[in-house]
Design a protein around this motif. Structure first.
Motif, PDB file in Angstrom:
ATOM      1  N   GLN A 104      -3.075   8.129   1.826  1.00  0.00           N
ATOM      2  CA  GLN A 104      -3.550   6.836   2.364  1.00  0.00           C
ATOM      3  C   GLN A 104      -4.992   6.573   1.957  1.00  0.00           C
ATOM      4  OE1 GLN A 104      -1.788   4.414   4.601  1.00  0.00           O
ATOM      5  NE2 GLN A 104      -0.222   5.491   3.404  1.00  0.00           N
ATOM      6  N   ALA A 105      -5.259   6.683   0.609  1.00  0.00           N
ATOM      7  CA  ALA A 105      -6.626   6.479   0.128  1.00  0.00           C
ATOM      8  C   ALA A 105      -6.570   5.903  -1.289  1.00  0.00           C
ATOM      9  CB  ALA A 105      -7.393   7.797   0.124  1.00  0.00           C
ATOM     10  N   ALA A 106      -7.587   5.096  -1.645  1.00  0.00           N
ATOM     11  CA  ALA A 106      -7.711   4.531  -2.988  1.00  0.00           C
ATOM     12  C   ALA A 106      -8.338   5.575  -3.907  1.00  0.00           C
ATOM     13  CB  ALA A 106      -8.556   3.262  -2.934  1.00  0.00           C
ATOM     14  N   VAL A 107      -7.764   5.716  -5.131  1.00  0.00           N
ATOM     15  CA  VAL A 107      -8.253   6.719  -6.084  1.00  0.00           C
ATOM     16  C   VAL A 107      -8.386   6.064  -7.455  1.00  0.00           C
ATOM     17  CG1 VAL A 107      -7.253   8.646  -4.793  1.00  0.00           C
ATOM     18  CG2 VAL A 107      -5.920   7.504  -6.575  1.00  0.00           C
ATOM     19  N   CYS A 108      -9.110   6.775  -8.346  1.00  0.00           N
ATOM     20  CA  CYS A 108      -9.256   6.271  -9.719  1.00  0.00           C
ATOM     21  C   CYS A 108      -8.097   6.807 -10.587  1.00  0.00           C
ATOM     22  CB  CYS A 108     -10.603   6.683 -10.301  1.00  0.00           C
ATOM     23  SG  CYS A 108     -10.758   8.478 -10.541  1.00  0.00           S
ATOM     24  N   LEU A 109      -8.066   6.398 -11.891  1.00  0.00           N
ATOM     25  CA  LEU A 109      -6.979   6.846 -12.769  1.00  0.00           C
ATOM     26  C   LEU A 109      -7.024   8.342 -13.002  1.00  0.00           C
ATOM     27  CD1 LEU A 109      -7.076   3.964 -15.406  1.00  0.00           C
ATOM     28  CD2 LEU A 109      -5.394   4.319 -13.591  1.00  0.00           C
ATOM     29  N   VAL A 110      -8.212   8.931 -13.073  1.00  0.00           N
ATOM     30  CA  VAL A 110      -8.341  10.375 -13.301  1.00  0.00           C
ATOM     31  C   VAL A 110      -7.818  11.139 -12.107  1.00  0.00           C
ATOM     32  CG1 VAL A 110      -9.955  12.260 -13.773  1.00  0.00           C
ATOM     33  CG2 VAL A 110     -10.291  10.008 -14.843  1.00  0.00           C
ATOM     34  N   CYS A 111      -8.173  10.654 -10.875  1.00  0.00           N
ATOM     35  CA  CYS A 111      -7.688  11.325  -9.654  1.00  0.00           C
ATOM     36  C   CYS A 111      -6.167  11.230  -9.560  1.00  0.00           C
ATOM     37  CB  CYS A 111      -8.324  10.700  -8.422  1.00  0.00           C
ATOM     38  SG  CYS A 111     -10.088  11.055  -8.246  1.00  0.00           S
ATOM     39  N   GLY A 112      -5.595  10.057 -10.015  1.00  0.00           N
ATOM     40  CA  GLY A 112      -4.160   9.894  -9.919  1.00  0.00           C
ATOM     41  C   GLY A 112      -3.408  10.863 -10.805  1.00  0.00           C
ATOM     42  N   LEU A 113      -4.035  11.340 -11.949  1.00  0.00           N
ATOM     43  CA  LEU A 113      -3.380  12.271 -12.846  1.00  0.00           C
ATOM     44  C   LEU A 113      -3.745  13.720 -12.548  1.00  0.00           C
ATOM     45  CD1 LEU A 113      -3.865  10.311 -16.199  1.00  0.00           C
ATOM     46  CD2 LEU A 113      -1.786  10.464 -14.788  1.00  0.00           C
ATOM     47  N   SER A 114      -4.622  13.874 -11.535  1.00  0.00           N
ATOM     48  CA  SER A 114      -5.075  15.234 -11.219  1.00  0.00           C
ATOM     49  C   SER A 114      -3.994  15.990 -10.471  1.00  0.00           C
ATOM     50  CB  SER A 114      -6.359  15.183 -10.402  1.00  0.00           C
ATOM     51  OG  SER A 114      -6.085  14.615  -9.125  1.00  0.00           O
TER      52      SER A 114
END
Length: 420
Positions: A104-114
């Motif tokens: 339940q948090a907004a993330v960047c593209l790098v965090c999404g692939l982490s």
């Protein structure tokens, strides 16, 4: 999230989404911490009030609203994320374009692939925004519906309680009125029986009185014991303890301190010219007004060569010339020149012939029948009667000791106390 929806989920005190929201009696919501801070700032002797509409609150511990708190928390999570003031990911300094539904948090593209978010459901921020906007709106509608149901049940319960209370009160009041009615009716029946008996006795007494009146012309209910010359009275006759009113006396009349005698003397200076005082004639009135009933009093006139006694209306003229006739409100008889008795009637002259000169005169008033009668109180022989007098308002006993003429007539008029 649409601005109207966010406004409905915003505390009017801190202007942020609700945290631990509470519901006040007036229906407004606040963060518990915000409303507590507002109430702590008010003096202790003042009642707690709504910070928005100032409506008083019955308790300083408002009711929590968990459903509204859940909706506000969901919206807060949908719009939150590890962003710096520039709106970038704090770790990678990348723009927050994705939303992790598990965290339940907004993330960047790098965090999404982490590794941290690789196994999570990650969707674009715009898609999550639309999804949670609809979800928040559905939550809010559910919240509104639930609040409406709660209020409806509360109103129904309150009205039912009020109805039960009023029904019980109505039943109690009707029962009380029934008992009072029965008691009053019982009292009235008893009073009616008593009054009926009294009326029967009064009718019998009235017949006896009329029989006596047909036999002799004397005061009603008045008889004489010739041997002792004392007076006996029936209970219908009031023997008045008449006294004189010095505020009505002509300035040369001196009223005794006890108020039971008056004599002619020198003019008394510095007397107030009050409306009650007679200023042209040697007149003084009694203190007691009469407006109903039968009354009798006696006046000592022995030794006097002139006097006047009777009744005067309260409305008589006391400052100008008058006649002592009924037209001017007087019902009187007088003695002049030592032996000339006269009744002051509407006729020009009404001389009276007395077989015996009275030393004491009795005055009898029957207000209701309009009768004023004079008697020689020494033997109760009748002197004169005014009949069918039209009294309007109160009347007073009238006394006139007459002026001193050629050194004579100095004796006072004295009101005698009758002992029954």
């Amino acid at each position: 999230i649409h601005e109207p929806l966010r406004a409905d989920l915003t505390c009017p005190v801190c202007l942020d989404l609700f945290r631990d929201p509470v519901l006040l009696d007036c229906g407004h919501h606040f963060c518990r911490r915000c409303v507590r801070r507002c109430w702590d700032a008010t003096p202790g002797d003042e009642r707690a009030a709504c910070p928005r509409c100032r409506a008083p609150c019955r308790a300083r511990e408002p009711r929590p609203d968990s459903l509204l708190g859940d909706v506000a928390e969901t919206v807060r999570r949908a719009t939150a994320g590890p962003r710096d003031p520039a709106g970038l990911c704090a770790e990678h300094r990348e723009e927050l374009k994705l939303f992790c539904e598990d965290d339940q948090a907004a993330v960047c593209l790098v965090c999404g692939l982490s590794r941290q978010h690789k196994a999570h459901d990650v969707v674009p921020v715009n898609e999550a925004h639309e999804k949670y906007k609809v979800l928040a709106f559905c939550f809010f509608l559910h919240f509104i519906q639930e609040r409406a149901d709660v209020l409806e049940r509360q109103v129904s319960t309150d009205f039912q309680r009020l109805h039960d209370f009023l029904s019980a009160e109505e039943k109690e009041v009707k029962e009380h009125l029934r008992r009072v009615k029965e008691e009053k009716l019982e009292q009235l029946n008893g009073s009616l029986t008593h009054i009926t008996q009294q009326m029967s006795r009064l009718e019998s007494s009235a017949q006896d009185i009329h029989a006596k009146l047909d036999q002799e012309e004397r005061p009603e209910l008045l008889t004489v014991r010739q041997a002792e010359h004392s007076v006996l009275f029936d209970s219908f006759l009031v023997v008045e303890p008449v006294t004189l009113d010095p505020t009505t006396a002509y300035p040369c009349l001196h009223v005794s301190p006890c108020g039971r005698s008056v004599r002619v003397g020198s003019i008394q200076p510095c007397l107030p010219n009050n409306p009650e005082r007679f200023t042209l004639y040697n007149i003084v009135l009694g203190s007691q007004p009469f407006s109903q009933g039968r009354h009798y009093w006696e006046v000592e006139v022995a030794g006097k060569t002139a006097w006047g006694l009777g009744i005067a209306a309260a409305s008589v003229n006391r400052k100008e010339e008058i006649s002592l006739c009924p037209e001017d409100g007087f019902w009187t008889m007088v003695l002049r020149n030592g032996s000339e008795y006269e009744a002051c009637t509407s006729a020009e002259e009404c001389p009276l012939t007395l077989t015996r000169q009275p030393g004491r005169v009795g005055v009898y008033l029957d207000y209701d029948r309009g009768q004023v009668s004079f008697y020689n109180a020494e033997d109760m022989s009748h002197i004169f009667s005014f009949s069918d007098a039209c009294f309007e308002g109160q009347v007073y006993p009238y006394f006139n000791p007459w002026p001193i003429i050629n050194g004579r007539n100095r004796e006072p008029l004295i009101i005698r106390t009758l002992q029954l």
